[in-house]
Design a protein around this motif. Structure first.
Motif, mmCIF file in Angstrom:
data_model
loop_
_atom_site.group_PDB
_atom_site.id
_atom_site.type_symbol
_atom_site.label_atom_id
_atom_site.label_comp_id
_atom_site.label_asym_id
_atom_site.label_seq_id
_atom_site.Cartn_x
_atom_site.Cartn_y
_atom_site.Cartn_z
ATOM 1 N N ILE A 2 10.028 1.752 38.536
ATOM 2 C CA ILE A 2 9.682 3.181 38.591
ATOM 3 C C ILE A 2 10.360 3.855 37.405
ATOM 4 O O ILE A 2 11.535 3.579 37.113
ATOM 5 N N ILE A 3 9.626 4.729 36.722
ATOM 6 C CA ILE A 3 10.228 5.467 35.605
ATOM 7 C C ILE A 3 10.209 6.950 35.957
ATOM 8 O O ILE A 3 9.134 7.503 36.196
ATOM 9 N N TYR A 4 11.362 7.563 36.004
ATOM 10 C CA TYR A 4 11.426 9.010 36.182
ATOM 11 C C TYR A 4 11.730 9.649 34.834
ATOM 12 O O TYR A 4 12.741 9.313 34.203
ATOM 13 N N LYS A 5 10.849 10.539 34.415
ATOM 14 C CA LYS A 5 11.065 11.227 33.136
ATOM 15 C C LYS A 5 11.784 12.540 33.410
ATOM 16 O O LYS A 5 11.252 13.409 34.112
ATOM 17 N N ILE A 193 18.514 -1.505 41.099
ATOM 18 C CA ILE A 193 19.178 -1.163 39.838
ATOM 19 C C ILE A 193 18.666 0.191 39.348
ATOM 20 O O ILE A 193 17.453 0.442 39.364
ATOM 21 N N VAL A 194 19.581 1.062 38.980
ATOM 22 C CA VAL A 194 19.203 2.352 38.415
ATOM 23 C C VAL A 194 19.731 2.407 36.987
ATOM 24 O O VAL A 194 20.944 2.359 36.757
ATOM 25 N N LEU A 195 18.805 2.468 36.038
ATOM 26 C CA LEU A 195 19.182 2.507 34.616
ATOM 27 C C LEU A 195 19.034 3.943 34.128
ATOM 28 O O LEU A 195 17.942 4.521 34.227
ATOM 29 N N ILE A 196 20.114 4.514 33.628
ATOM 30 C CA ILE A 196 20.023 5.889 33.137
ATOM 31 C C ILE A 196 20.175 5.897 31.606
ATOM 32 O O ILE A 196 21.079 5.270 31.063
ATOM 33 N N VAL A 197 19.265 6.608 30.966
ATOM 34 C CA VAL A 197 19.253 6.613 29.498
ATOM 35 C C VAL A 197 18.935 8.020 28.993
ATOM 36 O O VAL A 197 17.988 8.659 29.466
ATOM 37 N N SER A 198 19.723 8.462 28.051
ATOM 38 C CA SER A 198 19.532 9.808 27.515
ATOM 39 C C SER A 198 19.627 9.786 25.989
ATOM 40 O O SER A 198 20.441 9.064 25.417
ATOM 41 N N GLY A 199 18.778 10.575 25.348
ATOM 42 C CA GLY A 199 18.900 10.786 23.903
ATOM 43 C C GLY A 199 17.944 9.964 23.070
ATOM 44 O O GLY A 199 17.605 8.826 23.403
ATOM 45 N N GLU A 200 17.536 10.595 21.970
ATOM 46 C CA GLU A 200 16.570 9.958 21.068
ATOM 47 C C GLU A 200 17.127 8.692 20.417
ATOM 48 O O GLU A 200 16.372 7.762 20.105
ATOM 49 N N ASP A 201 18.450 8.666 20.255
ATOM 50 C CA ASP A 201 19.058 7.487 19.619
ATOM 51 C C ASP A 201 18.905 6.220 20.463
ATOM 52 O O ASP A 201 19.132 5.119 19.986
ATOM 53 N N LYS A 202 18.513 6.392 21.737
ATOM 54 C CA LYS A 202 18.311 5.211 22.594
ATOM 55 C C LYS A 202 16.815 4.923 22.809
ATOM 56 O O LYS A 202 16.448 3.990 23.527
ATOM 57 N N ASP A 207 12.586 1.266 24.735
ATOM 58 C CA ASP A 207 11.214 0.762 24.691
ATOM 59 C C ASP A 207 11.201 -0.758 24.518
ATOM 60 O O ASP A 207 10.499 -1.476 25.235
ATOM 61 N N ARG A 208 12.030 -1.240 23.590
ATOM 62 C CA ARG A 208 12.063 -2.692 23.355
ATOM 63 C C ARG A 208 12.581 -3.434 24.582
ATOM 64 O O ARG A 208 12.102 -4.520 24.914
ATOM 65 N N ALA A 209 13.568 -2.841 25.259
ATOM 66 C CA ALA A 209 14.161 -3.509 26.424
ATOM 67 C C ALA A 209 13.133 -3.699 27.529
ATOM 68 O O ALA A 209 13.079 -4.749 28.175
ATOM 69 N N LEU A 210 12.321 -2.692 27.742
ATOM 70 C CA LEU A 210 11.446 -2.753 28.913
ATOM 71 C C LEU A 210 10.010 -3.146 28.604
ATOM 72 O O LEU A 210 9.258 -3.512 29.509
ATOM 73 N N ASP A 228 13.312 -4.374 41.693
ATOM 74 C CA ASP A 228 13.554 -2.997 42.156
ATOM 75 C C ASP A 228 14.422 -2.238 41.138
ATOM 76 O O ASP A 228 15.616 -2.033 41.357
ATOM 77 N N VAL A 229 13.791 -1.877 40.037
ATOM 78 C CA VAL A 229 14.507 -1.127 38.994
ATOM 79 C C VAL A 229 13.944 0.287 38.919
ATOM 80 O O VAL A 229 12.722 0.476 38.888
ATOM 81 N N ILE A 230 14.831 1.253 38.901
ATOM 82 C CA ILE A 230 14.411 2.637 38.661
ATOM 83 C C ILE A 230 15.031 3.061 37.336
ATOM 84 O O ILE A 230 16.246 2.952 37.151
ATOM 85 N N VAL A 231 14.198 3.492 36.408
ATOM 86 C CA VAL A 231 14.708 4.002 35.138
ATOM 87 C C VAL A 231 14.662 5.525 35.212
ATOM 88 O O VAL A 231 13.615 6.098 35.521
ATOM 89 N N VAL A 232 15.798 6.151 34.980
ATOM 90 C CA VAL A 232 15.822 7.606 34.897
ATOM 91 C C VAL A 232 16.222 7.935 33.461
ATOM 92 O O VAL A 232 17.356 7.677 33.056
ATOM 93 N N ALA A 233 15.266 8.421 32.708
ATOM 94 C CA ALA A 233 15.537 8.675 31.289
ATOM 95 C C ALA A 233 15.009 10.058 30.919
ATOM 96 O O ALA A 233 14.021 10.524 31.500
#
Ligand code: F6R
Length: 242
Positions: A2-5, A193-202, A207-210, A228-233
């Motif tokens: 799941i990707i939460y924008k 797993i909840v992956l949190i990512v912020s900022g243009e530098d990431k 994108d490459r990771a997922l 069961d991965v949730i990405v919150v970016a």
């Protein structure tokens, strides 16, 4: 997956805190895998706020942190134990005896890693693992390499990681060159797993990771295999999403 924008860092933090909070409410004696760094700071702040309002009870929660610098004591302001205490544990009703961080003062890597593997095993397994993403695609301190390391191990930090962490130390010389980190297998064994990512530098690395090939050269790419991965970016981190 799941990707939460999220709109921005604050929104990302609130969304991630909502997921952690739901986990604790649904299973008060859950095991949370936690991270340090700038990404989760806002999440911890939000959780503290809700704790103060009486919405979350951490008294039965166990936490297991991903990593710790080798050679730093809990009192050292740059240690991850110090970070966790001051930014989270000191402000909630968690029993500190149930909060685990690798022992940075244990200079025998074999003993330190073996002990931490025992702690992970005895916890009964991580229910929810919170992760940040390194600029080189590392998770925990699992740096790009030739193979996915399975369990807790001692790593030589990549030069880019040392440089990224330099901002917290007076000089680069003071940044530890080694750390203990939970391994990829232990991370992948978390139920959620909840992956949190912020900022243009990431944005590019996210994108490459997922979306790119799964390779130990980009450790976070293994997350594609978890069910069961949730990405919150935030928008900026998702700006290169393909
Ligand atoms: C920290 C950790 C690291 C960070 C990563 C991102 O416990 O495990 O993998 O999550 O280096 O760091 P920030 O959030 O500072 O960009």
């Amino acid at each position: 997956m799941i990707i939460y924008k999220a709109e921005d860092y604050k929104d990302m933090s609130r969304k991630a805190a909502n997921i952690l909070s739901a986990q604790v409410i649904m299973k008060p004696n859950c095991v949370l895998g936690l991270a340090t760094g700038s990404s989760p700071l806002g999440t911890y702040k939000q959780l503290i706020e809700w704790y103060n309002k009486g919405d979350i009870d951490f008294s039965h929660v166990t936490t297991i942190n991903l990593d710790e610098y080798k050679g730093l004591s809990p009192e050292n302001e740059q240690s991850y134990r110090f970070f966790m205490n001051t930014n989270f544990f000191d402000h909630i009703n968690i029993d500190k005896k149930r909060t685990f961080v690798p022992d940075g003062l244990e200079m025998d890597s074999e003993i330190a890693t073996k002990n931490y593997n025992e702690i992970i095993k005895n916890s009964g397994g991580v229910d929810l693992q919170l992760l940040g993403l390194g600029h080189n695609g590392h998770i925990g301190f699992n740096e790009p390499g030739e193979q996915f390391e399975r369990e807790t191990h001692c790593v030589n930090l990549a030069q880019t990681t040392i440089e990224a962490n330099r901002r917290f130390f007076e000089s680069e010389d003071q940044v530890p060159k080694q750390a203990y980190t939970m391994g990829i297998k232990s991370i992948m064994q978390a139920k959620k797993i909840v992956l949190i990512v912020s900022g243009e530098d990431k944005a590019e690395i996210l994108d490459r990771a997922l979306n790119g090939p799964i390779t130990p050269e980009l450790p976070a790419s293994i997350l594609q295999l978890h069910n069961d991965v949730i990405v919150v970016a935030d928008k900026a981190a998702l700006s290169k999403w393909s």
